[in-house]
Structures are given as C-alpha cells and as structure tokens.
Design a protein around this motif. Structure first.
Motif, PDB file in Angstrom:
ATOM      1  N   VAL A  20     -12.081  -6.180  -3.438  1.00 39.97           N
ATOM      2  CA  VAL A  20     -12.838  -4.989  -3.073  1.00 39.97           C
ATOM      3  C   VAL A  20     -12.464  -3.849  -3.996  1.00 39.97           C
ATOM      4  N   THR A  21     -13.414  -2.944  -4.184  1.00 36.66           N
ATOM      5  CA  THR A  21     -13.146  -1.769  -4.982  1.00 36.66           C
ATOM      6  C   THR A  21     -12.040  -0.964  -4.317  1.00 36.66           C
ATOM      7  N   ARG A  22     -11.116  -0.522  -5.132  1.00 34.49           N
ATOM      8  CA  ARG A  22      -9.963   0.204  -4.612  1.00 34.49           C
ATOM      9  C   ARG A  22     -10.361   1.348  -3.675  1.00 34.49           C
ATOM     10  N   SER A  23     -11.416   2.061  -4.049  1.00 40.00           N
ATOM     11  CA  SER A  23     -11.805   3.223  -3.254  1.00 40.00           C
ATOM     12  C   SER A  23     -12.401   2.826  -1.907  1.00 40.00           C
ATOM     13  N   LYS A  24     -12.817   1.560  -1.770  1.00 41.98           N
ATOM     14  CA  LYS A  24     -13.384   1.107  -0.501  1.00 41.98           C
ATOM     15  C   LYS A  24     -12.365   0.365   0.344  1.00 41.98           C
ATOM     16  N   ALA A  25     -11.196   0.143  -0.210  1.00 43.23           N
ATOM     17  CA  ALA A  25     -10.173  -0.595   0.521  1.00 43.23           C
ATOM     18  C   ALA A  25      -9.349   0.357   1.377  1.00 43.23           C
ATOM     19  N   ARG A  26      -8.652  -0.214   2.336  1.00 40.63           N
ATOM     20  CA  ARG A  26      -7.730   0.559   3.150  1.00 40.63           C
ATOM     21  C   ARG A  26      -6.311   0.160   2.773  1.00 40.63           C
ATOM     22  N   GLU A  27      -5.466   1.147   2.620  1.00 41.09           N
ATOM     23  CA  GLU A  27      -4.078   0.831   2.333  1.00 41.09           C
ATOM     24  C   GLU A  27      -3.420   0.269   3.580  1.00 41.09           C
ATOM     25  N   TYR A  28      -2.577  -0.683   3.366  1.00 41.11           N
ATOM     26  CA  TYR A  28      -1.830  -1.245   4.478  1.00 41.11           C
ATOM     27  C   TYR A  28      -0.359  -1.278   4.111  1.00 41.11           C
ATOM     28  N   ASP A  29       0.435  -0.654   4.937  1.00 36.32           N
ATOM     29  CA  ASP A  29       1.871  -0.689   4.724  1.00 36.32           C
ATOM     30  C   ASP A  29       2.495  -1.481   5.855  1.00 36.32           C
ATOM     31  N   LYS A  30       3.165  -2.556   5.517  1.00 35.50           N
ATOM     32  CA  LYS A  30       3.695  -3.409   6.576  1.00 35.50           C
ATOM     33  C   LYS A  30       4.750  -2.702   7.408  1.00 35.50           C
ATOM     34  N   HIS A  31       5.289  -1.602   6.909  1.00 40.46           N
ATOM     35  CA  HIS A  31       6.256  -0.850   7.700  1.00 40.46           C
ATOM     36  C   HIS A  31       5.579   0.207   8.570  1.00 40.46           C
ATOM     37  N   GLY A  32       4.260   0.295   8.461  1.00 36.16           N
ATOM     38  CA  GLY A  32       3.528   1.218   9.316  1.00 36.16           C
ATOM     39  C   GLY A  32       3.715   2.673   8.940  1.00 36.16           C
ATOM     40  N   ASP A  33       4.206   2.919   7.751  1.00 32.99           N
ATOM     41  CA  ASP A  33       4.474   4.288   7.328  1.00 32.99           C
ATOM     42  C   ASP A  33       3.739   4.558   6.023  1.00 32.99           C
ATOM     43  N   ARG A  34       2.534   5.077   6.151  1.00 31.64           N
ATOM     44  CA  ARG A  34       1.711   5.286   4.958  1.00 31.64           C
ATOM     45  C   ARG A  34       2.004   6.626   4.298  1.00 31.64           C
ATOM     46  N   TRP A  35       2.899   7.396   4.895  1.00 34.36           N
ATOM     47  CA  TRP A  35       3.105   8.742   4.384  1.00 34.36           C
ATOM     48  C   TRP A  35       4.256   8.841   3.402  1.00 34.36           C
ATOM     49  N   ASP A  36       5.164   7.903   3.522  1.00 31.94           N
ATOM     50  CA  ASP A  36       6.250   7.852   2.569  1.00 31.94           C
ATOM     51  C   ASP A  36       5.815   6.940   1.422  1.00 31.94           C
ATOM     52  N   ARG A  37       5.449   7.538   0.308  1.00 33.23           N
ATOM     53  CA  ARG A  37       4.835   6.766  -0.757  1.00 33.23           C
ATOM     54  C   ARG A  37       5.799   6.413  -1.875  1.00 33.23           C
ATOM     55  N   GLU A  38       7.009   6.845  -1.766  1.00 38.18           N
ATOM     56  CA  GLU A  38       7.924   6.665  -2.877  1.00 38.18           C
ATOM     57  C   GLU A  38       8.318   5.205  -3.097  1.00 38.18           C
ATOM     58  N   ASP A  39       8.248   4.791  -4.337  1.00 38.64           N
ATOM     59  CA  ASP A  39       8.675   3.447  -4.715  1.00 38.64           C
ATOM     60  C   ASP A  39       8.015   2.360  -3.891  1.00 38.64           C
ATOM     61  N   LYS A  40       6.746   2.534  -3.633  1.00 38.40           N
ATOM     62  CA  LYS A  40       6.073   1.560  -2.805  1.00 38.40           C
ATOM     63  C   LYS A  40       4.855   1.017  -3.496  1.00 38.40           C
ATOM     64  N   ALA A  41       4.586  -0.240  -3.243  1.00 36.77           N
ATOM     65  CA  ALA A  41       3.305  -0.800  -3.620  1.00 36.77           C
ATOM     66  C   ALA A  41       2.619  -1.171  -2.327  1.00 36.77           C
TER      67      ALA A  41
END
Ligand SMILES: [Zn+2]
Length: 96
Positions: A20-41
């Motif tokens: 899917v196009t990146r802009s249409k995708a939803r980010e998913y963080d397995k730790h449930g914390d989408r706000w801490d973006r440091e050093d994360k993929a």
C-alpha cells in the motif's frame, strides 16, 4: 532526512501482505506507543486490516505475550497457546 513527499513510497501490510502507498497505510507499533518515535521502525497496516484490529482491546496484550514467552517458543506452539489463553480470558473470538 525525510524522503521527498512526491515520491510514491509503498509499505507492506503486516497482516495481509498487500503493498500500500505509505500515505494510505496506518502505522502500527507493537508496543502501542506511536508517540515515541526515536530509533524506531514502524510496521504498517492497510486501512482494512487496521479497521479489523481496532475492535479488540489490547490493554493486557503485553502481559499476555510475556506470559506466553512470545518470541522464545516456536510460532505454532505460541499461536496455539495464545488462542487458548485468549479464549480462557475473554471467551471465544467469534463475533458476539
Ligand atoms: Zn492489510
């Protein structure tokens, strides 16, 4: 540096494998914390899979995964244990 916004970047939905196009995708963080973006993929979900996900509470998910030794037991054993534990705690996964 951020990639150019004009470039069409695609990501793979982790649930169904669709590109899917990146802009249409939803980010998913397995730790449930989408706000801490440091050093994360982040992993990504397409909209359909993201919508499917949101019906289930996940407050206790991390504890459950730790209990089941996620990542250190074979996947098939983990999945069997996971389904059994979820049914045990929350009832069957059927829509109610
Ligand atoms: Zn998907």
């Amino acid at each position: 540096m951020w990639p150019s916004r004009n470039r069409t970047e695609t990501v793979t939905c982790l649930a169904c494998g669709d590109q899917v196009t990146r802009s249409k995708a939803r980010e998913y963080d397995k730790h449930g914390d989408r706000w801490d973006r440091e050093d994360k993929a982040f992993e990504h979900l397409c909209k359909e899979c993201h919508r499917d996900l949101c019906h289930h509470p996940r407050n206790e998910l991390e504890d459950l995964l730790v209990d089941l030794e996620a990542g250190s037991v074979p996947t098939d054993r983990f999945l069997a244990d996971y389904l059994a534990a979820v049914e045990d705690r929350y009832g069957t996964l059927e829509e109610q």
